[in-house]
Scaffold this active site. Sequence first.
Site, PDB file in Angstrom:
ATOM      1  N   ASP A 124      -0.068   5.140   0.848  1.00 30.03           N
ATOM      2  CA  ASP A 124      -0.283   6.120   1.921  1.00 30.03           C
ATOM      3  C   ASP A 124      -0.255   5.431   3.289  1.00 30.03           C
ATOM      4  OD1 ASP A 124      -0.850   8.255   0.061  1.00 30.03           O
ATOM      5  OD2 ASP A 124      -2.859   7.443  -0.204  1.00 30.03           O
ATOM      6  N   ASP A 142      -1.561  -0.631   6.087  1.00 30.39           N
ATOM      7  CA  ASP A 142      -1.750   0.090   7.353  1.00 30.39           C
ATOM      8  C   ASP A 142      -3.241   0.281   7.656  1.00 30.39           C
ATOM      9  OD1 ASP A 142      -2.216   2.020   5.281  1.00 30.39           O
ATOM     10  OD2 ASP A 142      -2.089   3.578   6.820  1.00 30.39           O
ATOM     11  N   GLY A 174      -7.392   3.787   3.190  1.00 29.75           N
ATOM     12  CA  GLY A 174      -7.601   2.817   2.123  1.00 29.75           C
ATOM     13  C   GLY A 174      -8.856   3.023   1.299  1.00 29.75           C
ATOM     14  N   ASP A 215       0.876  -1.162   0.000  1.00 32.60           N
ATOM     15  CA  ASP A 215       0.000   0.000   0.000  1.00 32.60           C
ATOM     16  C   ASP A 215       0.924   1.224   0.000  1.00 32.60           C
ATOM     17  OD1 ASP A 215      -2.381   1.624   0.507  1.00 32.60           O
ATOM     18  OD2 ASP A 215      -1.515   1.873   2.513  1.00 32.60           O
ATOM     19  N   SER A 258      -5.270   5.349  -4.194  1.00 27.96           N
ATOM     20  CA  SER A 258      -5.096   6.772  -4.501  1.00 27.96           C
ATOM     21  C   SER A 258      -4.900   7.062  -5.979  1.00 27.96           C
ATOM     22  CB  SER A 258      -3.894   7.325  -3.733  1.00 27.96           C
ATOM     23  OG  SER A 258      -3.649   8.658  -4.153  1.00 27.96           O
ATOM     24  N   ARG A 259      -5.643   8.064  -6.438  1.00 27.34           N
ATOM     25  CA  ARG A 259      -5.462   8.559  -7.812  1.00 27.34           C
ATOM     26  C   ARG A 259      -4.226   9.438  -7.901  1.00 27.34           C
ATOM     27  NH1 ARG A 259     -10.216   8.346 -11.110  1.00 27.34           N
ATOM     28  NH2 ARG A 259     -11.921   7.356  -9.991  1.00 27.34           N
ATOM     29  N   ASN A 260      -3.668   9.812  -6.751  1.00 30.91           N
ATOM     30  CA  ASN A 260      -2.459  10.641  -6.739  1.00 30.91           C
ATOM     31  C   ASN A 260      -1.180   9.806  -6.697  1.00 30.91           C
ATOM     32  OD1 ASN A 260      -3.443  13.503  -6.636  1.00 30.91           O
ATOM     33  ND2 ASN A 260      -4.528  12.726  -4.834  1.00 30.91           N
ATOM     34  N   ARG A 301     -11.603   8.589  -2.348  1.00 32.20           N
ATOM     35  CA  ARG A 301     -11.859   9.997  -1.998  1.00 32.20           C
ATOM     36  C   ARG A 301     -13.338  10.266  -1.751  1.00 32.20           C
ATOM     37  NH1 ARG A 301      -9.634  13.603  -6.555  1.00 32.20           N
ATOM     38  NH2 ARG A 301      -7.920  12.157  -6.191  1.00 32.20           N
TER      39      ARG A 301
HETATM   40  C1  BG6 Z   1      -5.756   5.806   0.034  1.00 32.09           C
HETATM   41  C2  BG6 Z   1      -5.813   6.545   1.332  1.00 32.09           C
HETATM   42  O1  BG6 Z   1      -4.453   5.353  -0.189  1.00 32.09           O
HETATM   43  O2  BG6 Z   1      -6.133   6.647  -1.043  1.00 32.09           O
HETATM   44  C3  BG6 Z   1      -7.185   7.142   1.524  1.00 32.09           C
HETATM   45  O3  BG6 Z   1      -5.519   5.662   2.395  1.00 32.09           O
HETATM   46  C4  BG6 Z   1      -7.542   8.021   0.328  1.00 32.09           C
HETATM   47  O4  BG6 Z   1      -7.184   7.906   2.712  1.00 32.09           O
HETATM   48  C5  BG6 Z   1      -7.456   7.193  -0.941  1.00 32.09           C
HETATM   49  O5  BG6 Z   1      -8.856   8.534   0.467  1.00 32.09           O
HETATM   50  C6  BG6 Z   1      -7.756   7.997  -2.197  1.00 32.09           C
HETATM   51  O6  BG6 Z   1      -6.753   8.968  -2.347  1.00 32.09           O
HETATM   52  P1  BG6 Z   1      -6.745  10.112  -3.434  1.00 32.09           P
HETATM   53  O7  BG6 Z   1      -5.305  10.569  -3.433  1.00 32.09           O
HETATM   54  O8  BG6 Z   1      -7.157   9.503  -4.744  1.00 32.09           O
HETATM   55  O9  BG6 Z   1      -7.690  11.154  -2.977  1.00 32.09           O
HETATM   56 MG    MG Z   2      -2.673   3.143   3.585  1.00 36.60          MG
END
Ligand code: BG6
Ligand code: MG
Length: 213
Positions: free
Chosen positions: A12, A171, A47, A10, A117-119, A50
């Site tokens: 974040d 996590d 996890g 994972d 996450s999309r980031n 958004r």
């Molecule tokens: C996960 C995080 O990795 O990504 C979450 O644990 C988060 O808290 C999710 O909401 C989506 O992230 P993002 O960057 O696409 O907003």
């Molecule tokens: Mg995580």
Amino acid sequence: MSGYKGIIFDLDGVLCHTDEYHYLAWKALADKIGVPFDRQVNERLRGVSRMESLDIILERATRSYTDAEKAALATEKNEMYRGFLAKMTPDDLPTGVGETLATLRARGYRLAIGSSSRNTPLITERLGIVSAFDAVADGNEITHSKPDPEVFLLAAEKLRLAPADCLVVEDAESGVSAAIAGGFTAAGIGSAKDDPRVTYRLDALSDLTALLP
Ligand code: BG6
Ligand code: MG
């Protein structure tokens, strides 16, 4: 002998401390709209996608929000969050993470990221860890975020490995659920360290180098 061929991480809260940036951005947004939000509620967001995270936060709102309002709030949070990400450099990679990834790869394990996450592309680029992985599966490629196993199954597929041959490092409670639903073994770190469903409990990511031959 562990027998694993691949390790899926994972992002974040496992490879970096961006989980804290998620919290700070959601907290600023919640304060602005007057919705109570604290670290206990924040644990439920680990996890989770958004929009699902926003829905959890808005459970405590005193009024309802339209889909358009929710989309605007999610965008506002993401812009704040990306403001934190923009300041990250390779120095923000937690101590021992780069070395751990290099050691595991040198031992022959195939490494992937499995993140909702999309980031993810921005974060891995800012931290300088793009080339540390054989595959990345992230929130841009899936329809169901954790606890659904989709992102981990995609990561395993990209590694060309069966779930039973991969260890997932998480996590989040939702992430451990996703790993187990997908047929993976789970290692827990941080908030997931004491999850009764994990097979390995890690104080630090570098513990993996002692666990995996
Ligand atoms: C996960 C995080 O990795 O990504 C979450 O644990 C988060 O808290 C999710 O909401 C989506 O992230 P993002 O960057 O696409 O907003
Ligand atoms: Mg995580």
